[in-house]
Design a protein around this motif. Sequence first.
Motif, PDB file in Angstrom:
ATOM      1  N   ASP A 255       0.843  -1.189   0.000  1.00 36.32           N
ATOM      2  CA  ASP A 255       0.000   0.000   0.000  1.00 36.32           C
ATOM      3  C   ASP A 255       0.879   1.241   0.000  1.00 36.32           C
ATOM      4  N   TYR A 256       0.968   1.905  -1.142  1.00 34.22           N
ATOM      5  CA  TYR A 256       1.840   3.061  -1.283  1.00 34.22           C
ATOM      6  C   TYR A 256       1.048   4.358  -1.436  1.00 34.22           C
ATOM      7  N   ASP A 257      -0.142   4.420  -0.824  1.00 31.73           N
ATOM      8  CA  ASP A 257      -0.969   5.611  -0.964  1.00 31.73           C
ATOM      9  C   ASP A 257      -0.410   6.796  -0.190  1.00 31.73           C
ATOM     10  N   SER A 260       6.048   9.430   0.445  1.00 29.98           N
ATOM     11  CA  SER A 260       7.361   8.796   0.491  1.00 29.98           C
ATOM     12  C   SER A 260       8.238   9.559   1.470  1.00 29.98           C
ATOM     13  N   LYS A 317       7.881   2.856   1.128  1.00 29.06           N
ATOM     14  CA  LYS A 317       7.502   3.386  -0.182  1.00 29.06           C
ATOM     15  C   LYS A 317       8.725   3.866  -0.950  1.00 29.06           C
ATOM     16  N   SER A 318       9.633   4.583  -0.271  1.00 32.05           N
ATOM     17  CA  SER A 318      10.826   5.081  -0.945  1.00 32.05           C
ATOM     18  C   SER A 318      11.724   3.938  -1.400  1.00 32.05           C
ATOM     19  N   ASN A 320      10.557   1.072  -2.217  1.00 32.96           N
ATOM     20  CA  ASN A 320       9.742   0.281  -3.139  1.00 32.96           C
ATOM     21  C   ASN A 320       9.739  -1.187  -2.740  1.00 32.96           C
TER      22      ASN A 320
END
Length: 694
Positions: A255-257, A260, A317-318, A320
Amino acid sequence: MKHLKTNARKDLLARAYLDMLGHNAGPHARPLRGSEKRDPVEKAIDHLSGVSRTAVKGSIPPDVAAAAVLLARAVESVDSLARELRRGCPVVSITTHSAAVVPLVRGILKVCAFGKDASIRDEQHFEANCANPVLLVSRDGSGKQHRNENGNEAVAKALHALAPIVGIAPDPRRHLPRDLLRAAEHHLSLERLDASAISLVVEAVTGEAPTIAVDEQLVQVVDISDLALSIRPDRSADDCIRRMDAMVSNKTVLDYDGPSLEDLPGYGAARDWGLELVADLRAYRTGRLDWENIESSLLLFGPPGVGKTQYAMALAKSCNVPIVKTSVADWNSALYLSGTLAAIKDSFSKAKQLAPAVLFVDELDGISDRASIGGEYREYWTQILNLLLEQLSAVPPGVIVVCCTNFPERIDPAVRRAGRLDRTIEIPLPDAAALAKILRYYLGPNLLPGADLTHAALAAIGHTGADVETWVRRARSRARRAQRDLTIEDVVHEIRSGREALPDKLRRVCAVHESGHLIVGVALDVFEPQALSILDHGGTTRVDLSSANAQTEAGVENLITALLGGRAAEEILLGRAEATIGAGIGDDSDFARATGAALDLELGYGLGSLGVVHYAKNTREMFLHDPGVTSLVRKRLDRCHERARALIEKNRPAVEAVAARLQTTGYLDRSEIERLLLTQTVKPELHDEDQTED
């Protein structure tokens, strides 16, 4: 989607297991809904769709099929083990992915592994005198009896009877009988699902092999529980793969909503550490850097609300990579110690399966320091702590461990040492500059574009990013109820929550006071200034103290002089009658810190008139009743105060310039301070040897 490649492995034993499971289930037709009573509407639907209604045969459940494939592969990895289980007496331990897989594996073994004539018993009901006995021990760690000291008598009986013995558990060393592991000839572990295993499961459930495969990157986050949600007998094989692909893409671990790490303000050293890790992980993925050269574990601490959890999500998130989120509270939610230990191991195991991945452990202080644990709970917590130390010491390549706490001092030093948690970083309360950036983040680009948020940020000093998010939400609600656009006054109103701003007269005093600290400190080279602020409750001067100039008596006296510079500036610029009490309120006030430093010189550092002595801080209370000691402290403070007054007099234009600017803006950052000091020369203190005769 990609075309499915032919797997070199034949999976002969897996297909045999699936055939046996299907035969054991028996052919039981299950009619489709609506096929029994076909009313005119049903007939019309069938006619329009061009289909005829037929029964759909029942099939192996997807989770059972997946467990069967993985179990068969584990058995097949040992030469002749499939034969030994039916015709010999091997002793085998099997490690599962999680507790939920244990009953699946047990059921598959009972149907497929030992033959139809076997008398399969658990440790409570094992009988050596029955025909073809088999001891099958399955423990998921959820029960009090799931300990390695239980069940050893049954193991001894089975060994004497030359019966096959198989133990199944997520953590065999902790859950299975001790003697079973000591006697085990084979230690099997279920491997991860891969594309070929998923393809075989789809074929077992739907009756046809898929022509497409789930994306290889997404295969890493598929687990057995996912299969029941996407693989069904009434769908085509390729449709099952498509649905699984879509479902797995939406799993919470991917979940990358959120933002970052590059987007988050106010994290200081933690942000720098994270961005360095992002670069190192990129080099690792391309083979330019070995994992052992990467600093991959971190303990974050700070007050509630500063965004420790958000940091972990942003880091994932950063980088990935997926994130596995857990907490000590989650681990302790199990009913028994064995369940807690299993939960800890499951967390690390899942991160290992997903690697590269972030494992985020919240509330780490929930596992206390052994030195503070006593009584009946000591053994309980010691076992938990020992397992955590074991897991932290054996984190595999690709797993990034981020733990957080509000109370780092409560964590056992063995957990915090290098090699387990490589770095400990504090996330402090954000300063005015960071709060302004946080306000802008939550306002977004379309609300109050171009507005100066400094005033609101100053009112928010002492609060967290979580507070800012709440205030912005309330301010938007306030404007919405009033049926108008949001204003900066709405935001400030929510931040202050009815608290009044500092009166103009006191605002002037604060500006003069903080300017006095700044100019005296710069003149004596006591610190590097970072920021000056006027808040709703007073002013602050944020500096980086110079440690090189604080190790001598003269250096400590310079610090005392800078601390008294605020009061000195009030007296010189405003007059003694207008000087306020702000320098002396509270244990962290200017006067309290200056007095403490003077006492340290006299009683702690061996640099005062009493000679080379040291008295611990908790014994100094009696000296405060000694007129001789208090006289020494007062004389030193008076001398430093007069030095501060002299420096304010000498640098009055600079003090006035800084105070005027600070009163207008309410905040001066480092760059603004440097610009002001370029136009206002700060004259240093001259000593006797530096003075020349007229």
